[in-house]
Scaffold this active site. Sequence first.
Site, PDB file in Angstrom:
ATOM      1  N   HIS A  37     -37.619  44.944  33.745  1.00 10.08           N
ATOM      2  CA  HIS A  37     -37.176  45.559  32.489  1.00 10.08           C
ATOM      3  C   HIS A  37     -38.114  46.691  32.084  1.00 10.08           C
ATOM      4  O   HIS A  37     -39.276  46.435  31.739  1.00 10.08           O
ATOM      5  CB  HIS A  37     -37.147  44.475  31.413  1.00 10.08           C
ATOM      6  CG  HIS A  37     -36.631  44.928  30.098  1.00 10.08           C
ATOM      7  ND1 HIS A  37     -37.371  44.825  28.940  1.00 10.08           N
ATOM      8  CD2 HIS A  37     -35.457  45.502  29.742  1.00 10.08           C
ATOM      9  CE1 HIS A  37     -36.662  45.310  27.930  1.00 10.08           C
ATOM     10  NE2 HIS A  37     -35.510  45.729  28.399  1.00 10.08           N
ATOM     11  N   HIS A  79     -36.904  54.779  26.830  1.00 10.35           N
ATOM     12  CA  HIS A  79     -36.005  53.852  26.130  1.00 10.35           C
ATOM     13  C   HIS A  79     -35.471  54.473  24.840  1.00 10.35           C
ATOM     14  O   HIS A  79     -34.275  54.494  24.591  1.00 10.35           O
ATOM     15  CB  HIS A  79     -36.737  52.555  25.797  1.00 10.35           C
ATOM     16  CG  HIS A  79     -35.890  51.568  25.043  1.00 10.35           C
ATOM     17  ND1 HIS A  79     -35.818  51.559  23.667  1.00 10.35           N
ATOM     18  CD2 HIS A  79     -35.050  50.619  25.482  1.00 10.35           C
ATOM     19  CE1 HIS A  79     -34.982  50.608  23.289  1.00 10.35           C
ATOM     20  NE2 HIS A  79     -34.491  50.023  24.379  1.00 10.35           N
TER      21      HIS A  79
END
Length: 289
Positions: A37, A79
């Site tokens: 992740h 992100h």
Amino acid sequence: MRKQYIILAFLLLVVGCVHTEKRIEPIPSEEFLVIAHRGASAYAPEHTLLAYEIAQQAEATYIEIDLQMTEDGVLVAMHDEKVDRTTDGTGFVKEYTLKELKLLNAGEWFNNEYPGLANEEFEDVSIPTLEEIFIHFGSEVNYYIEMKSPGIYDEMEEKLIALLKQYNLIYVDKGLPKVIIESFNEDSLVKIHQLEPRLPLIKLFSFKEEAALSVQDYNRLNTYASGIGVNISSVDKHFIREVQQNGLQIHLYSVNDETELKKTLNLKANGVFTNIPNIAVELLKQQIE
Ligand code: G3P
Ligand code: CA
């Protein structure tokens, strides 16, 4: 005779229509996917080459890359839409040219936030472009790429597909697709499916309460998606089974604790997003032994 031609033309039309329904690229369900992740982001600044290298060393099945785009149309790994949280800069990525964005420090924040994990190497790292990541890792790793905010960027899907083709990354390697694309944005996924049906697609969901999908949802998902990604807090074994019985893979996000990872592996989903891929890989090996 004229009547037969009309009937034949009509039949060809119908067949033609049916055949435009693009094939869904399968993701083999035998292998449980460990998706690093934002890279191995428990050990190094997220979305840096260092975090991806640690994920590679940990034998993660995929490195996860969230995508944003610069003012001059370059795909970069980040992100947030803004640079504030993970760099020493401020403002939207889309307001920076790549040259300007490259001046930002994308590692120091990690040393400040996690002094126990601080490392000199993190003091001078920049935001990588997607192309730099492909040049650095080539076909050595598998890529799980999130179209983070496709709605605010022009032609993000076209740019991504062009780069994947330029680096010959749209193929199946050792039974696994080299690239998987994910997004919360269904329109963006449907567009990618139309443009490049060989890319397996994962529709992300974030359920506040218990995860639930209707028959209509499944019918729609099965027109373009190979699976779904769901927040772990909303699922149970029954929902996971239901998704799989509807022909879809299910990947759970994000599990960043060893005890929780053990529980997650017992849920028999098809994959997990984790900041600690090394632990997940180790637990999987123990399960197999
Ligand atoms: O992409 C799956 C999961 O990562 C979604 O959440 O916010 O970490 O991108 P986020
Ligand atoms: Ca993501």
